[in-house]
Design an enzyme around this catalytic site. Sequence first.
Site, PDB file in Angstrom:
ATOM      1  N   ASP A  21      -4.361   6.510  -0.245  1.00  0.00           N
ATOM      2  CA  ASP A  21      -3.050   6.730  -0.876  1.00  0.00           C
ATOM      3  C   ASP A  21      -3.225   7.761  -1.990  1.00  0.00           C
ATOM      4  O   ASP A  21      -4.351   8.081  -2.385  1.00  0.00           O
ATOM      5  CB  ASP A  21      -2.515   5.414  -1.469  1.00  0.00           C
ATOM      6  CG  ASP A  21      -1.154   5.591  -2.142  1.00  0.00           C
ATOM      7  OD1 ASP A  21      -0.291   6.282  -1.573  1.00  0.00           O
ATOM      8  OD2 ASP A  21      -0.959   5.062  -3.257  1.00  0.00           O
ATOM      9  N   SER A  22      -2.091   8.239  -2.514  1.00  0.00           N
ATOM     10  CA  SER A  22      -2.132   9.175  -3.641  1.00  0.00           C
ATOM     11  C   SER A  22      -2.763   8.522  -4.873  1.00  0.00           C
ATOM     12  O   SER A  22      -3.259   9.207  -5.752  1.00  0.00           O
ATOM     13  CB  SER A  22      -0.713   9.619  -3.990  1.00  0.00           C
ATOM     14  OG  SER A  22       0.056   8.499  -4.392  1.00  0.00           O
ATOM     15  N   CYS A  84       0.323   5.560   2.601  1.00  0.00           N
ATOM     16  CA  CYS A  84       1.202   6.342   1.735  1.00  0.00           C
ATOM     17  C   CYS A  84       2.343   6.847   2.611  1.00  0.00           C
ATOM     18  O   CYS A  84       2.109   7.588   3.577  1.00  0.00           O
ATOM     19  CB  CYS A  84       0.398   7.506   1.169  1.00  0.00           C
ATOM     20  SG  CYS A  84       1.376   8.669   0.202  1.00  0.00           S
ATOM     21  N   GLU A 163       1.161   3.317 -11.884  1.00  0.00           N
ATOM     22  CA  GLU A 163      -0.078   4.028 -12.214  1.00  0.00           C
ATOM     23  C   GLU A 163      -0.529   3.733 -13.650  1.00  0.00           C
ATOM     24  O   GLU A 163      -1.695   3.830 -13.969  1.00  0.00           O
ATOM     25  CB  GLU A 163       0.107   5.539 -12.020  1.00  0.00           C
ATOM     26  CG  GLU A 163       0.151   5.966 -10.564  1.00  0.00           C
ATOM     27  CD  GLU A 163      -1.184   5.810  -9.810  1.00  0.00           C
ATOM     28  OE1 GLU A 163      -2.243   6.106 -10.389  1.00  0.00           O
ATOM     29  OE2 GLU A 163      -1.139   5.374  -8.650  1.00  0.00           O
ATOM     30  N   CYS A 195       7.720   2.877  -0.184  1.00  0.00           N
ATOM     31  CA  CYS A 195       6.600   3.536  -0.871  1.00  0.00           C
ATOM     32  C   CYS A 195       5.619   2.436  -1.210  1.00  0.00           C
ATOM     33  O   CYS A 195       6.025   1.356  -1.679  1.00  0.00           O
ATOM     34  CB  CYS A 195       7.084   4.217  -2.149  1.00  0.00           C
ATOM     35  SG  CYS A 195       5.744   4.755  -3.250  1.00  0.00           S
ATOM     36  N   HIS A 197       3.531   2.032  -3.516  1.00  0.00           N
ATOM     37  CA  HIS A 197       3.414   1.613  -4.920  1.00  0.00           C
ATOM     38  C   HIS A 197       4.425   0.502  -5.258  1.00  0.00           C
ATOM     39  O   HIS A 197       4.195  -0.288  -6.164  1.00  0.00           O
ATOM     40  CB  HIS A 197       3.712   2.798  -5.858  1.00  0.00           C
ATOM     41  CG  HIS A 197       2.547   3.718  -6.084  1.00  0.00           C
ATOM     42  ND1 HIS A 197       2.105   4.597  -5.137  1.00  0.00           N
ATOM     43  CD2 HIS A 197       1.739   3.887  -7.164  1.00  0.00           C
ATOM     44  CE1 HIS A 197       1.088   5.295  -5.629  1.00  0.00           C
ATOM     45  NE2 HIS A 197       0.840   4.878  -6.851  1.00  0.00           N
TER      46      HIS A 197
HETATM   47  N1  DGL Z   1       2.441   5.487  -2.542  1.00  0.00           N
HETATM   48  C1  DGL Z   1       2.960   6.639  -1.964  1.00  0.00           C
HETATM   49  C2  DGL Z   1       4.021   6.401  -0.910  1.00  0.00           C
HETATM   50  O1  DGL Z   1       3.947   5.403  -0.238  1.00  0.00           O
HETATM   51  C3  DGL Z   1       3.152   7.875  -2.782  1.00  0.00           C
HETATM   52  C4  DGL Z   1       3.705   7.784  -4.133  1.00  0.00           C
HETATM   53  C5  DGL Z   1       3.557   9.117  -4.797  1.00  0.00           C
HETATM   54  O2  DGL Z   1       2.416   9.567  -4.954  1.00  0.00           O
HETATM   55  O3  DGL Z   1       4.591   9.702  -5.136  1.00  0.00           O
HETATM   56  O4  DGL Z   1       4.910   7.184  -0.717  1.00  0.00           O
END
Ligand code: DGL
Length: 268
Positions: A21-22, A84, A163, A195, A197
Site C-alpha cells: 500500500d502507499s 491499495c 498516517e 480505501c 486506510h
Molecule cells: N490506501 C490507499 C487506497 O486504498 C491509498 C491512500 C492514499 O495513499 O491516498 O486507496
Amino acid sequence: MLQLLKDVDKLSNNAPIGVFDSGLGGLTVWREVRRALPAESLVYLGDGKNCPYGSRPREEVRRLADEAVAFLVAQGCKLVVVACNTATAAAIDFLREKYAPMPIVGMEPAVKPACLATRSGVVGVLATERSLDGELFRRTAARYGDGVDLVTAPGRGFVELVENDLEATPEAEATVRAAVAEMLEHGADQIVLGCTHYPFLLPVLERVVAGRGVTVVDPSPAVARRVVQLLDRYGLHVDPAHRAEYTFRTFADEAYRLRLERKALGAL
Ligand code: DGL
C-alpha cells in the site's frame, strides 16, 4: 492456461505473500490475509515515502505501484496483494500483464454487495479522488449500481489522520462527519469503504452513523478470500510444517518501518 499453470510451478510454496500500500492503510488487508492464512509468511510494503497516492496523477501512481511490485518480486514473493484501491484503479491490468504468471490480487470497491444489500436504494461510497474518477469504479458502478443511487465522496483528510495516528481525536470525528454528511442526507443505508486506510476510522464512522441503520462495508475480508482461492487454484499453499514470518518494509525511513510494525500489531 496450461502454460500459465506450468510457469506458476516455478513459484515456491514456502515463499511469502507480498502485500503493498502507499502507507499504513493496507495493514487492514494484511490483517485479514493473516487471519485467513495463518501459516503463510507475509511481506508488507508500506511505501511511506510517497504517501498519499490518492491525489497524484494516474501515471505517477502507476509508476509507484510498478516499483512496489518489483520490490516484492525481488523479495521472492509468490503472490502480491495490491492493498491499495488507488494503485489498483491506476495499474492493476498493467501489473498483471508485466508480472505474469505471478498472481496479483487487487482491491475491488465493494459496490456489488452494498447494492445488493441496500433497502433504501442509496449507497454511499468513500474513496480517494483518484479511485473515484477511475475507470474501475466507473465500470463497477455501471455494472452493479443499476436502480441504486450511488453517492460518492472523497475521504478528504482521512489518509493523513491515519498516517499520523490521529484516529481517536475530535478532529477525526469532524472530518468523518463532514465527509458522510451528504450521503446520510440522501438516505444511504450502506457505506462502502473504498480505501484501505479508512477501516482504521471505523470506530469513529460507526459513532457518526449510530442510530441511522447504516451498514459499513469493508472489502478486505473478500480480498483475503480471493487470495485463498488463488493459492488453491495454483497449488501455491505453504507446506503445513512451515512457520509464518512477518516482515515489514518501506521506501521511507526506519522510524516509519517501526510504525508499520507497531500499527500492524495494534490492528490485530
Ligand atoms: N490506501 C490507499 C487506497 O486504498 C491509498 C491512500 C492514499 O495513499 O491516498 O486507496
